[in-house]
Design an enzyme around this catalytic site. Structure first.
Site, mmCIF file in Angstrom:
data_model
loop_
_atom_site.group_PDB
_atom_site.id
_atom_site.type_symbol
_atom_site.label_atom_id
_atom_site.label_comp_id
_atom_site.label_asym_id
_atom_site.label_seq_id
_atom_site.Cartn_x
_atom_site.Cartn_y
_atom_site.Cartn_z
ATOM 1 N N CYS A 104 7.491 4.341 -3.832
ATOM 2 C CA CYS A 104 6.809 4.238 -5.147
ATOM 3 C C CYS A 104 7.837 2.519 -5.419
ATOM 4 C CB CYS A 104 5.896 4.917 -6.107
ATOM 5 S SG CYS A 104 5.606 4.738 -7.050
ATOM 6 N N MET A 314 0.283 -2.112 -6.611
ATOM 7 C CA MET A 314 1.372 -1.659 -6.584
ATOM 8 C C MET A 314 2.751 -2.149 -6.288
ATOM 9 S SD MET A 314 -1.448 -0.622 -5.370
ATOM 10 C CE MET A 314 -1.317 -0.917 -2.927
#
Length: 390
Positions: A104, A314
Site C-alpha cells: 500500500c 492508490m
C-alpha cells in the site's frame, strides 16, 4: 457459559496518504499471531471487523472501503542497510480473506513515523530537527523504500501546510522514494511489450499496457471501454454490470501477466493486479467540487481497488502511473502526450497528483531506478485495540 475477556493489543490507527489502517509492532501481537498463518489472519480480520455481510464494519476498526480496510505489521529490520520491515495486509470486507500480495503506497507514508515513535529505529539515525531518513524493507514485494520524515524537537512533525487531494486537512509533507519499483513478481513488462492486446471472451479485444511497477497494473484507454476518463465514483460504483466487466478484464489481465495460472485464482487475489483507465487531459470537476483544468494536468487516470473505483489514487498505482509515463509508447505515456518526461501530473476523482520517475534502457530493456511522490501521514489514535478471543 463462560466467555473469555477480550484481548488488549497495543496498536496505532493512522492515516497515510488517502488511506487509513491499523498499525502493529509485530512483537506486540499474541505469540500465535506473530508468524504468518491462519492465527494471524484470524486476529487481523477480527480487528478490522471482517467478514461483514452488511458491508459496514460496524464491529471493527475497518471503514468498509478498500482505502480503510488495511493492516500494517512492522518490526526492526533483519536486513542490512534497512531500518524497518513493513508488511501490508489488504483486508476483504465481506470475505474472510487478507491479501498479502502487494504493497500500500499510501500507508507507506505512515511507516516511518510509526517506526520512529515506537522505537524501531536506531536512535543514532534520528535527527532532532530536520529530516530523518527511514530505510524501509517492503516485505510483500521485497523492495526498498526511503521515507523522509520531518522532525521537530526530537518528535515526528505531523502538522503542516502540505495539501493532498483526497485528504480533507493539510499536514506535514512526507517524501517517499520507491527504489527500483518494478514489482518483485517478474519483468516490468511481463510480455516484453509496452502495449499488448488483451482478448476477453464475450467482452472484446483491448489495447493494454501491463506493468509491474509499484504494484502490478493493467492500463486501458478510457475511450475503448466507453468512458471519458473524468468519471467520479458514483458513475462506476453504482453500475454492477460495469464492476463485473472490470473484474473480468482484471482476471484475464492477471492471467496474461502470469500472476495467476487459472481464472478462479483471481478471486483470492483481489488486491493485485490493479486495473485503471487513462485519457488525455480535459477539464472536469472533482468529487469535492474543485474545478480541475486540463492545463494543470498531463492526463487523467481512474483506478479500481478491491472491485471499486478508488476515491483518489492508490499510492502504488501512482508509482505505476509515473513509471509508465516515463516510458515512451505506453498507454499512460501516449495519453500524456507521448513525450519524454521525468514526472507527470495526473487527474483523479479527488483532484491531482504529481509523481516522478527516472527511466533508462539497460541492455535493451526499460528500467526505472526510482519513483518519487509526496504524501502526508498522522496518528489518529493510539493505545490498545480490543479483540474477542473467539
Amino acid at each position: 457459559m463462560t466467555f473469555k475477556p477480550q484481548l488488549k493489543i497495543p496498536a496505532t490507527y493512522m492515516r497515510g496518504g488517502t488511506s487509513k489502517g491499523v498499525f502493529f509492532n509485530v512483537s506486540d501481537l499474541p505469540l500465535a499471531a506473530q508468524p504468518p498463518g491462519p492465527a494471524r489472519d484470524q486476529l487481523l480480520l477480527r480487528v478490522i471487523g471482517s467478514p461483514d455481510p452488511y458491508g459496514k464494519h460496524t464491529d471493527g476498526m475497518g471503514g468498509a472501503t478498500s482505502s480503510t480496510s488495511k493492516t500494517v505489521l512492522l518490526s526492526k529490520s533483519s536486513r542490512a542497510d534497512h531500518d524497518v520491515d513493513y508488511l501490508f495486509g489488504q483486508v476483504a470486507i465481506d470475505k474472510a480473506f487478507i491479501d498479502w500480495s502487494g504493497n500500500c503506497g499510501n500507508l507507506t507514508a505512515a511507516v516511518g513515523a510509526f517506526a520512529i515513535s515506537n522505537g524501531l529505529i536506531d536512535p543514532s539515525r534520528i535527527v532532532a530537527n530536520g529530516i530523518t531518513v527511514v530505510r524501509i524493507w517492503q516485505a510483500n514485494i521485497k523492495k526498498t523504500i526511503i521515507a523522509h520524515i520531518p522532525m521537530t524537537n526530537g518528535e515526528v512533525q505531523e502538522t503542516g501546510d502540505f495539501e493532498l487531494d483526497g485528504v480533507t486537512f493539510p499536514a506535514a509533507e512526507v517524501q517517499v522514494e520507491f527504489i527500483d519499483p518494478a514489482d518483485g513478481e517478474g519483468a516490468m513488462f511481463p510480455s516484453g511489450n509496452v502495449v499488448d492486446q488483451l482478448d476477453v471472451p464475450n467482452i472484446g479485444k483491448f489495447t493494454v499496457t501491463m506493468i509491474n511497477a509499484g504494484i502490478p497494473t493493467i492500463f486501458l484507454n478510457a475511450a475503448d471501454i466507453g468512458y471519458s476518463g473524468m468519471e467520479l465514483q458514483d458513475a462506476i460504483n453504482n453500475d454492477e454490470a460495469a464492476l463485473a466487466r472490470f473484474e473480468t478484464l482484471r482476471a484475464y489481465g492477471a492471467l496474461k501477466m502470469g500472476l495467476i495460472t487459472d481464472l478462479e485464482q483471481a478471486k483470492a487475489r483481489q488486491h493485485t493486479p490493479k486495473i485503471a483507465f487513462v485519457a488525455p487531459a480535459a477539464d472536469y470537476v472533482s468529487s469535492s467540487g474543485k474545478a480541475i483544468s486540463a492545463a494543470d494536468i498531463d492526463l487523467s487516470v481512474r483506478a479500481l481497488s478491491m472491485g471499486k473505483l478508488h476515491h483518489a489514487m492508490m499510492g502504488t498505482a501512482a508509482v505505476a502511473i509515473g513509471t509508465a509515463a516515463a516510458i515512451p509508447g505506453t498507454l499512460v505515456n501516449l495519453a500524456a502526450g507521448g513525450v519524454e518526461r521525468q514526472s507527470v501530473v495526473f487527474g483523479h476523482p479527488s483532484g491531482t497528483l504529481r509523481v516522478g520517475a527516472e527511466a533508462k534502457i539497460v541492455q535493451g530493456s526499460w528500467q526505472v531506478t526510482k519513483a518519487i511522490m509526496s504524501r502526508s501521514a498522522r496518528v489518529l489514535m493510539e493505545g490498545k485495540v480490543r479483540v474477542p478471543q473467539d
